[in-house]
Scaffold this motif. Structure first.
Motif, PDB file in Angstrom:
ATOM      1  N   ALA A 203      25.161  80.262 -67.082  1.00 43.15           N
ATOM      2  CA  ALA A 203      26.508  79.688 -67.056  1.00 43.15           C
ATOM      3  C   ALA A 203      26.727  78.943 -65.731  1.00 43.15           C
ATOM      4  CB  ALA A 203      27.539  80.798 -67.228  1.00 43.15           C
ATOM      5  N   SER A 204      27.887  78.316 -65.601  1.00 44.40           N
ATOM      6  CA  SER A 204      28.218  77.638 -64.347  1.00 44.40           C
ATOM      7  C   SER A 204      29.683  77.873 -64.016  1.00 44.40           C
ATOM      8  CB  SER A 204      27.935  76.138 -64.445  1.00 44.40           C
ATOM      9  OG  SER A 204      28.672  75.545 -65.489  1.00 44.40           O
ATOM     10  N   GLY A 205      29.995  77.872 -62.719  1.00 45.45           N
ATOM     11  CA  GLY A 205      31.331  78.163 -62.253  1.00 45.45           C
ATOM     12  C   GLY A 205      32.369  77.176 -62.737  1.00 45.45           C
ATOM     13  N   ALA A 206      33.565  77.687 -63.023  1.00 50.22           N
ATOM     14  CA  ALA A 206      34.638  76.826 -63.528  1.00 50.22           C
ATOM     15  C   ALA A 206      35.042  75.778 -62.511  1.00 50.22           C
ATOM     16  CB  ALA A 206      35.848  77.679 -63.916  1.00 50.22           C
ATOM     17  N   VAL A 207      35.000  76.124 -61.232  1.00 46.56           N
ATOM     18  CA  VAL A 207      35.447  75.212 -60.176  1.00 46.56           C
ATOM     19  C   VAL A 207      34.268  74.602 -59.422  1.00 46.56           C
ATOM     20  CG1 VAL A 207      36.791  75.016 -58.051  1.00 46.56           C
ATOM     21  CG2 VAL A 207      37.602  76.495 -59.901  1.00 46.56           C
ATOM     22  N   THR A 208      33.393  75.457 -58.894  1.00 49.67           N
ATOM     23  CA  THR A 208      32.298  74.982 -58.041  1.00 49.67           C
ATOM     24  C   THR A 208      31.064  74.542 -58.822  1.00 49.67           C
ATOM     25  OG1 THR A 208      31.293  77.177 -57.820  1.00 49.67           O
ATOM     26  CG2 THR A 208      33.056  76.590 -56.271  1.00 49.67           C
ATOM     27  N   LYS A 209      31.015  74.896 -60.095  1.00 43.61           N
ATOM     28  CA  LYS A 209      29.851  74.595 -60.951  1.00 43.61           C
ATOM     29  C   LYS A 209      28.574  75.298 -60.466  1.00 43.61           C
ATOM     30  CE  LYS A 209      32.575  71.967 -63.281  1.00 43.61           C
ATOM     31  NZ  LYS A 209      33.177  72.510 -64.513  1.00 43.61           N
ATOM     32  N   THR A 210      28.729  76.329 -59.649  1.00 41.83           N
ATOM     33  CA  THR A 210      27.562  77.087 -59.190  1.00 41.83           C
ATOM     34  C   THR A 210      26.858  77.720 -60.388  1.00 41.83           C
ATOM     35  OG1 THR A 210      28.722  77.612 -57.132  1.00 41.83           O
ATOM     36  CG2 THR A 210      26.771  78.929 -57.663  1.00 41.83           C
ATOM     37  N   ASP A 268      28.546  85.720 -66.842  1.00 37.32           N
ATOM     38  CA  ASP A 268      28.681  84.804 -67.974  1.00 37.32           C
ATOM     39  C   ASP A 268      30.017  84.059 -67.949  1.00 37.32           C
ATOM     40  OD1 ASP A 268      28.114  83.664 -70.595  1.00 37.32           O
ATOM     41  OD2 ASP A 268      26.761  85.364 -70.833  1.00 37.32           O
ATOM     42  N   THR A 269      30.250  83.297 -68.995  1.00 37.72           N
ATOM     43  CA  THR A 269      31.523  82.609 -69.187  1.00 37.72           C
ATOM     44  C   THR A 269      32.100  82.969 -70.545  1.00 37.72           C
ATOM     45  OG1 THR A 269      30.464  80.646 -70.131  1.00 37.72           O
ATOM     46  CG2 THR A 269      30.869  80.629 -67.760  1.00 37.72           C
ATOM     47  N   LEU A 270      33.409  82.856 -70.661  1.00 41.53           N
ATOM     48  CA  LEU A 270      34.110  83.096 -71.917  1.00 41.53           C
ATOM     49  C   LEU A 270      35.059  81.930 -72.203  1.00 41.53           C
ATOM     50  CD1 LEU A 270      35.120  86.857 -71.566  1.00 41.53           C
ATOM     51  CD2 LEU A 270      33.302  85.932 -73.023  1.00 41.53           C
ATOM     52  N   GLY A 271      35.357  81.741 -73.484  1.00 37.79           N
ATOM     53  CA  GLY A 271      36.329  80.711 -73.849  1.00 37.79           C
ATOM     54  C   GLY A 271      37.728  81.063 -73.359  1.00 37.79           C
ATOM     55  N   GLN A 272      38.013  82.366 -73.296  1.00 37.78           N
ATOM     56  CA  GLN A 272      39.319  82.823 -72.789  1.00 37.78           C
ATOM     57  C   GLN A 272      39.224  82.978 -71.277  1.00 37.78           C
ATOM     58  OE1 GLN A 272      38.133  85.715 -75.538  1.00 37.78           O
ATOM     59  NE2 GLN A 272      40.218  86.018 -76.313  1.00 37.78           N
ATOM     60  N   ARG A 276      38.812  88.591 -67.023  1.00 38.27           N
ATOM     61  CA  ARG A 276      38.029  88.745 -65.805  1.00 38.27           C
ATOM     62  C   ARG A 276      37.654  90.212 -65.606  1.00 38.27           C
ATOM     63  NH1 ARG A 276      41.646  87.686 -60.507  1.00 38.27           N
ATOM     64  NH2 ARG A 276      39.592  88.209 -59.640  1.00 38.27           N
ATOM     65  N   GLY A 277      36.733  90.453 -64.690  1.00 43.77           N
ATOM     66  CA  GLY A 277      36.322  91.816 -64.386  1.00 43.77           C
ATOM     67  C   GLY A 277      34.885  92.102 -64.784  1.00 43.77           C
ATOM     68  N   SER A 278      34.357  93.195 -64.285  1.00 43.69           N
ATOM     69  CA  SER A 278      32.976  93.587 -64.569  1.00 43.69           C
ATOM     70  C   SER A 278      32.881  94.342 -65.894  1.00 43.69           C
ATOM     71  CB  SER A 278      32.430  94.461 -63.437  1.00 43.69           C
ATOM     72  OG  SER A 278      32.392  93.750 -62.218  1.00 43.69           O
ATOM     73  N   THR A 279      31.711  94.268 -66.503  1.00 38.62           N
ATOM     74  CA  THR A 279      31.430  94.953 -67.765  1.00 38.62           C
ATOM     75  C   THR A 279      30.016  95.506 -67.710  1.00 38.62           C
ATOM     76  OG1 THR A 279      32.601  93.096 -68.792  1.00 38.62           O
ATOM     77  CG2 THR A 279      31.680  94.758 -70.262  1.00 38.62           C
ATOM     78  N   VAL A 280      29.803  96.690 -68.252  1.00 40.85           N
ATOM     79  CA  VAL A 280      28.460  97.272 -68.326  1.00 40.85           C
ATOM     80  C   VAL A 280      28.072  97.396 -69.795  1.00 40.85           C
ATOM     81  CG1 VAL A 280      26.964  99.134 -67.562  1.00 40.85           C
ATOM     82  CG2 VAL A 280      29.048  98.638 -66.296  1.00 40.85           C
ATOM     83  N   TYR A 281      26.874  96.912 -70.108  1.00 39.08           N
ATOM     84  CA  TYR A 281      26.385  96.939 -71.494  1.00 39.08           C
ATOM     85  C   TYR A 281      25.154  97.813 -71.617  1.00 39.08           C
ATOM     86  CZ  TYR A 281      29.425  92.947 -72.491  1.00 39.08           C
ATOM     87  OH  TYR A 281      30.506  92.128 -72.659  1.00 39.08           O
ATOM     88  N   THR A 282      25.088  98.525 -72.740  1.00 41.69           N
ATOM     89  CA  THR A 282      23.868  99.221 -73.129  1.00 41.69           C
ATOM     90  C   THR A 282      23.455  98.713 -74.506  1.00 41.69           C
ATOM     91  OG1 THR A 282      25.218 101.069 -73.944  1.00 41.69           O
ATOM     92  CG2 THR A 282      24.237 101.295 -71.748  1.00 41.69           C
ATOM     93  N   LEU A 283      22.249  99.078 -74.918  1.00 41.55           N
ATOM     94  CA  LEU A 283      21.671  98.537 -76.148  1.00 41.55           C
ATOM     95  C   LEU A 283      22.196  99.222 -77.403  1.00 41.55           C
ATOM     96  CD1 LEU A 283      19.472  96.720 -77.488  1.00 41.55           C
ATOM     97  CD2 LEU A 283      17.929  98.668 -77.249  1.00 41.55           C
ATOM     98  N   LEU A 375      28.657  90.959 -63.791  1.00 42.34           N
ATOM     99  CA  LEU A 375      29.349  91.102 -62.508  1.00 42.34           C
ATOM    100  C   LEU A 375      30.784  90.609 -62.573  1.00 42.34           C
ATOM    101  CD1 LEU A 375      26.364  89.686 -60.474  1.00 42.34           C
ATOM    102  CD2 LEU A 375      27.088  92.085 -60.451  1.00 42.34           C
ATOM    103  N   GLY A 376      31.007  89.608 -63.355  1.00 50.02           N
ATOM    104  CA  GLY A 376      32.311  88.977 -63.529  1.00 50.02           C
ATOM    105  C   GLY A 376      32.114  87.758 -64.398  1.00 50.02           C
ATOM    106  N   PHE A 377      33.185  87.010 -64.622  1.00 48.19           N
ATOM    107  CA  PHE A 377      33.095  85.845 -65.512  1.00 48.19           C
ATOM    108  C   PHE A 377      33.318  84.556 -64.728  1.00 48.19           C
ATOM    109  CE2 PHE A 377      34.120  89.337 -68.379  1.00 48.19           C
ATOM    110  CZ  PHE A 377      33.118  89.173 -69.330  1.00 48.19           C
ATOM    111  N   LEU A 378      32.311  83.696 -64.749  1.00 48.80           N
ATOM    112  CA  LEU A 378      32.401  82.421 -64.045  1.00 48.80           C
ATOM    113  C   LEU A 378      33.437  81.489 -64.654  1.00 48.80           C
ATOM    114  CD1 LEU A 378      28.641  81.759 -63.235  1.00 48.80           C
ATOM    115  CD2 LEU A 378      30.501  81.992 -61.580  1.00 48.80           C
ATOM    116  N   SER A 379      33.892  81.805 -65.853  1.00 49.38           N
ATOM    117  CA  SER A 379      34.933  80.994 -66.491  1.00 49.38           C
ATOM    118  C   SER A 379      36.307  81.274 -65.896  1.00 49.38           C
ATOM    119  CB  SER A 379      34.949  81.250 -67.998  1.00 49.38           C
ATOM    120  OG  SER A 379      34.917  82.651 -68.267  1.00 49.38           O
ATOM    121  N   ASN A 380      36.433  82.360 -65.146  1.00 48.45           N
ATOM    122  CA  ASN A 380      37.703  82.710 -64.512  1.00 48.45           C
ATOM    123  C   ASN A 380      37.646  82.331 -63.031  1.00 48.45           C
ATOM    124  OD1 ASN A 380      39.308  84.925 -62.835  1.00 48.45           O
ATOM    125  ND2 ASN A 380      40.321  84.726 -64.828  1.00 48.45           N
ATOM    126  N   GLU A 381      38.623  81.578 -62.556  1.00 48.36           N
ATOM    127  CA  GLU A 381      38.590  81.091 -61.177  1.00 48.36           C
ATOM    128  C   GLU A 381      38.616  82.237 -60.167  1.00 48.36           C
ATOM    129  OE1 GLU A 381      41.399  78.029 -60.294  1.00 48.36           O
ATOM    130  OE2 GLU A 381      40.977  76.898 -62.117  1.00 48.36           O
TER     131      GLU A 381
END
Length: 416
Positions: A203-210, A268-272, A276-283, A375-381
């Motif tokens: 993904a890429s940052g909403a503002v900085t495009k990092t 990652d990024t989301l359409g919404q 924002r915030g961290s998420t932990v996923y398991t299989l 870690l967080g969502f790059l879609s959220n500033e």
């Protein structure tokens, strides 16, 4: 003129019949010669198949009787040589066409009493297991499991092998894989996986495009550094620079490093954009929610975006390529996820229901507890700003280390 035409036609017909007879005789003689080169007591290889990807491949050959075999490694180019007793190969060539780790596969008679299969690899490889198994319906099958290795390790295999005694006993592993979920050597080892890399920027940052690949690598390096400061812990990176690793390669590298825990970092990024915030996923084969399913689907596309195809494993090889984690391993994965959530609570922003699950391919190591941390969502500033902050990176990785230490104590105490 008409008689000349009839004569010409008759001669043409006669020539055609002669040619047909000649070809038939030639084929008969050729087959007779080939048959004479194969002893009457030769093995029959009546079926074969290969499946795999750029990190692992399995070759299976079915025989009418139990085959004895030996394995050798040959360099320039990297090859695996399987020597067999006299064998008649009775399956279509397409059944053993090169794929996965191998760019060329050849087989045939080597002499009156021997035959050989030669697997030419795309890159340095090794066999992690080679065994003969009894089929339920007919005969036996030779099963060869290969995976990537380094040039140095391949050179070591070539240098140290014995051509006089290279037979691999049934069910014997060539280079033992880690077994279990706790450190058997007294050192708790963690594979830290920086998501994406190389051609796959993520993904890429909403503002900085990092790009996501830069953020995950920065977090991974800090985390590994802090983990290695802890007594009794060793941490390593699956990638240490801007290079592409397939999803399967990441899993293989973790297993080769004898990891007791696998942590994959993403942003990652989301359409919404408000989420924002961290998420932990398991299989899990079944996603906990639509968002988890969508994220897993997007992450699983990494290989395809970089030009790799995802193989769908056959039932008989699912345990080698894309096996579901064992129940015990899954329980440890969930425990680690819960530890992360507890460590972050009140310190790091979390989304609602912060422990979620979905079918992430990178979490499919069958014997390593594994989590994927968004870690967080790059879609959220707001999240993007935090993800680029060294102070926040230091805080989050410190809390993650605390979670690892608590999980380690639980895992070792549990005797996993």
């Amino acid at each position: 003129m008409r008689s000349m035409g009839r004569l010409s036609g008759a001669l043409g017909s006669a020539y055609g019949m002669f040619a047909a007879v000649f070809i038939a005789l030639f084929l008969f003689c050729s087959l007779s010669i080939q048959a004479s080169e194969t002893p009457d007591n030769a093995l029959l290889a009546f079926s074969a198949r290969i499946v795999g990807d750029d990190a692992r491949s399995r070759v299976v050959v079915d025989f009418d009787n139990k085959p004895e075999f030996s394995i050798h490694y040959v360099a320039s180019p990297e090859r695996i040589v399987i020597d067999l007793p006299a064998t008649a190969f009775g399956f279509p060539a397409g059944d053993l066409a090169a794929r996965g780790l191998f760019k060329d596969i050849r087989y045939g008679t080597m002499g009156e009493g021997s035959a050989r299969i030669v697997l030419t690899a795309q890159r340095p490889v090794k066999l992690v297991s080679a065994e003969v198994q009894k089929n339920e319906d007919r005969g036996f099958r030779l099963v060869l499991d290969a995976e990537i290795t380094t040039k140095d390790k391949f050179a070591e295999l070539v240098r140290t092998q014995s051509w006089k005694n290279a037979e691999l006993k049934q069910s014997a592993a060539v280079d033992g894989l880690p077994d279990g979920t706790s450190a058997k050597d007294g050192v708790f080892t963690i594979a830290v996986d920086a998501g994406h890399g190389g051609i796959d920027a993520g993904a890429s940052g909403a503002v900085t495009k990092t790009p996501e690949k830069e953020i995950t690598l920065a977090f991974a390096k800090v985390l590994v550094g802090k983990l290695n400061e802890q007594t009794g812990i060793r941490a390593f990176l699956t990638r240490s620079n801007d290079s592409f690793l397939s999803l399967s390669e990441r899993v293989v590298l973790a297993r080769q490093g004898k990891a007791d825990l696998f942590i994959s970092l993403h942003a990652d990024t989301l359409g919404q954009k408000s989420i924002r915030g961290s998420t932990v996923y398991t299989l899990s084969d079944t996603a906990s929610d639509k968002m988890a399913a969508a994220l897993a689907a997007r992450e699983n596309l990494s290989d395809q975006l970089a030009g790799y195809s995802i193989e769908v494993p056959q039932p008989e090889i699912a345990d080698i390529l894309l096996d579901l984690t064992r129940r015990e391993t899954q329980a440890f994965s969930i425990s680690m996820a819960n530890r992360v959530v507890k460590s972050f609570e009140g310190q790091i922003g979390l989304i609602n229901n912060p422990h979620r699950f979905a079918g992430f391919q990178v979490l499919r190591a069958p014997d390593i507890p594994s989590i994927l941390l968004e870690l967080g969502f790059l879609s959220n500033e707001g999240d993007e700003k935090l993800l680029l902050s060294e102070e926040w990176r230091d805080k989050l990785t410190s809390l993650l280390v605390d979670a690892v230490l608590k999980y380690r104590g639980e895992a070792v105490a549990g005797g996993g």
